[in-house]
Design a protein around this motif. Structure first.
Motif, short mmCIF file in Angstrom:
data_model
loop_
_atom_site.label_atom_id
_atom_site.label_comp_id
_atom_site.label_asym_id
_atom_site.label_seq_id
_atom_site.Cartn_x
_atom_site.Cartn_y
_atom_site.Cartn_z
N VAL A 62 43.35 50.63 45.39
CA VAL A 62 41.89 51.75 45.59
C VAL A 62 42.28 52.14 47.27
N SER A 63 42.11 52.68 47.75
CA SER A 63 42.61 52.52 48.99
C SER A 63 41.33 52.02 49.68
N ARG A 64 41.62 51.02 50.78
CA ARG A 64 40.78 50.03 51.97
C ARG A 64 40.68 48.21 50.87
N GLU A 65 40.28 48.63 49.98
CA GLU A 65 39.73 48.39 49.28
C GLU A 65 41.34 46.98 49.07
N PRO A 66 42.13 45.96 49.66
CA PRO A 66 42.62 44.98 49.17
C PRO A 66 42.72 44.38 47.96
N GLY A 67 43.30 43.96 47.35
CA GLY A 67 43.15 43.42 46.08
C GLY A 67 42.68 44.75 45.41
N VAL A 68 41.87 45.61 44.89
CA VAL A 68 41.04 46.19 43.77
C VAL A 68 42.37 47.36 43.53
N VAL A 69 42.47 47.42 41.67
CA VAL A 69 42.60 48.25 41.76
C VAL A 69 42.12 49.09 40.53
N ALA A 92 47.41 46.90 31.51
CA ALA A 92 47.55 47.28 33.03
C ALA A 92 46.85 46.20 33.80
N ALA A 93 46.09 45.94 32.98
CA ALA A 93 44.91 44.44 33.89
C ALA A 93 46.12 43.55 34.94
N HIS A 94 46.82 42.49 33.94
CA HIS A 94 48.42 41.83 33.92
C HIS A 94 49.25 42.08 34.71
N PHE A 95 49.25 43.61 35.07
CA PHE A 95 50.38 44.17 35.70
C PHE A 95 50.08 44.48 37.04
N ALA A 96 48.50 44.46 37.08
CA ALA A 96 47.83 44.57 38.34
C ALA A 96 47.83 42.86 39.18
N ARG A 97 47.35 42.24 38.04
CA ARG A 97 47.47 41.09 38.75
C ARG A 97 48.89 40.28 39.24
N GLY A 98 49.48 40.56 38.63
CA GLY A 98 51.08 40.51 39.09
C GLY A 98 51.32 40.72 40.14
N ARG A 99 50.67 41.61 40.63
CA ARG A 99 51.09 42.33 42.26
C ARG A 99 49.86 42.58 42.88
N GLY A 100 48.97 41.08 42.96
CA GLY A 100 48.28 40.76 43.53
C GLY A 100 46.50 41.76 43.82
N GLY A 101 46.54 41.83 42.35
CA GLY A 101 45.36 42.54 42.64
C GLY A 101 44.71 41.40 41.82
N HIS A 102 43.01 41.38 42.22
CA HIS A 102 41.95 40.31 41.67
C HIS A 102 40.52 41.48 41.43
N THR A 103 40.83 42.62 41.09
CA THR A 103 39.73 43.17 40.82
C THR A 103 40.65 44.48 39.88
N LEU A 104 40.23 45.19 38.96
CA LEU A 104 40.43 46.10 38.14
C LEU A 104 39.03 46.58 37.96
N SER A 105 38.53 48.12 38.85
CA SER A 105 38.11 49.25 39.15
C SER A 105 37.98 50.33 38.08
N ALA A 106 37.02 51.01 37.31
CA ALA A 106 36.96 51.63 36.52
C ALA A 106 35.83 52.50 37.17
N PHE A 107 35.77 53.90 36.81
CA PHE A 107 34.77 54.84 37.32
C PHE A 107 34.99 55.68 35.88
#
Length: 154
Positions: A62-69, A92-107
């Motif tokens: 997510v732009s401008r929010e490091p770690g939010v995917v 997808a959550a594991h993929f994101a966390r493996g790349r430094g994500g700490h939060t998954l966001s869905a709209f």
């Protein structure tokens, strides 16, 4: 890209207008839309045993929010409620966390109860209502361990 487009078009041909509107906000996705999406996100198409596309999942920062995917997920209508979306969302959550994500966001639409239940099953969530929509954020630190490769986003 052309092969990707053929799979996405075959996938969307199996989706109802309501399903397409819910996921994309319109009933038609163009090759240009897909190209823009692939510029910012990693996307996978889930195939059935017959090699027909059943699902599309996309994750990206997510732009401008490091770690939010961001998570985008869609499953063909006739395969809802069979665990496909849940399995892909977990991957997808594991993929994101493996790349430094700490939060998954869905709209999603606030009325999309199946998606909201799916997200709540992934881990601790927070919901922020925005009119007829809701943003759901899932804390990725609570995910069950899985083999992950710490590769940063491209």
């Amino acid at each position: 890209m052309e092969a990707d487009w053929d799979l996405v078009a075959a996938f969307h041909a199996q989706c109802s207008e309501q399903n397409l509107l819910r996921r994309w906000g319109r009933t038609r996705l163009t090759p240009r839309d897909l190209s823009r999406l692939l510029d910012h996100e990693q996307c996978w198409i889930g195939l059935g045993a017959d090699e027909r596309p059943l699902a599309l999942v996309c994750v990206g920062p997510v732009s401008r929010e490091p770690g939010v995917v961001d998570l985008g997920l869609q499953v063909v209508d006739h395969r809802h409620r069979q665990g496909i979306g849940t399995a892909l969302a977990r991957q997808a959550a594991h993929f994101a966390r493996g790349r430094g994500g700490h939060t998954l966001s869905a709209f999603t639409q606030a009325s999309n109860a199946p998606m909201l239940r799916l997200l709540d099953r992934l881990g601790p969530t927070s919901h922020t209502r925005d009119g007829p929509y809701v943003e759901v954020r899932v804390a990725l630190g609570a995910l069950a361990p899985q083999q992950e490769t710490a590769t940063p986003w491209p």
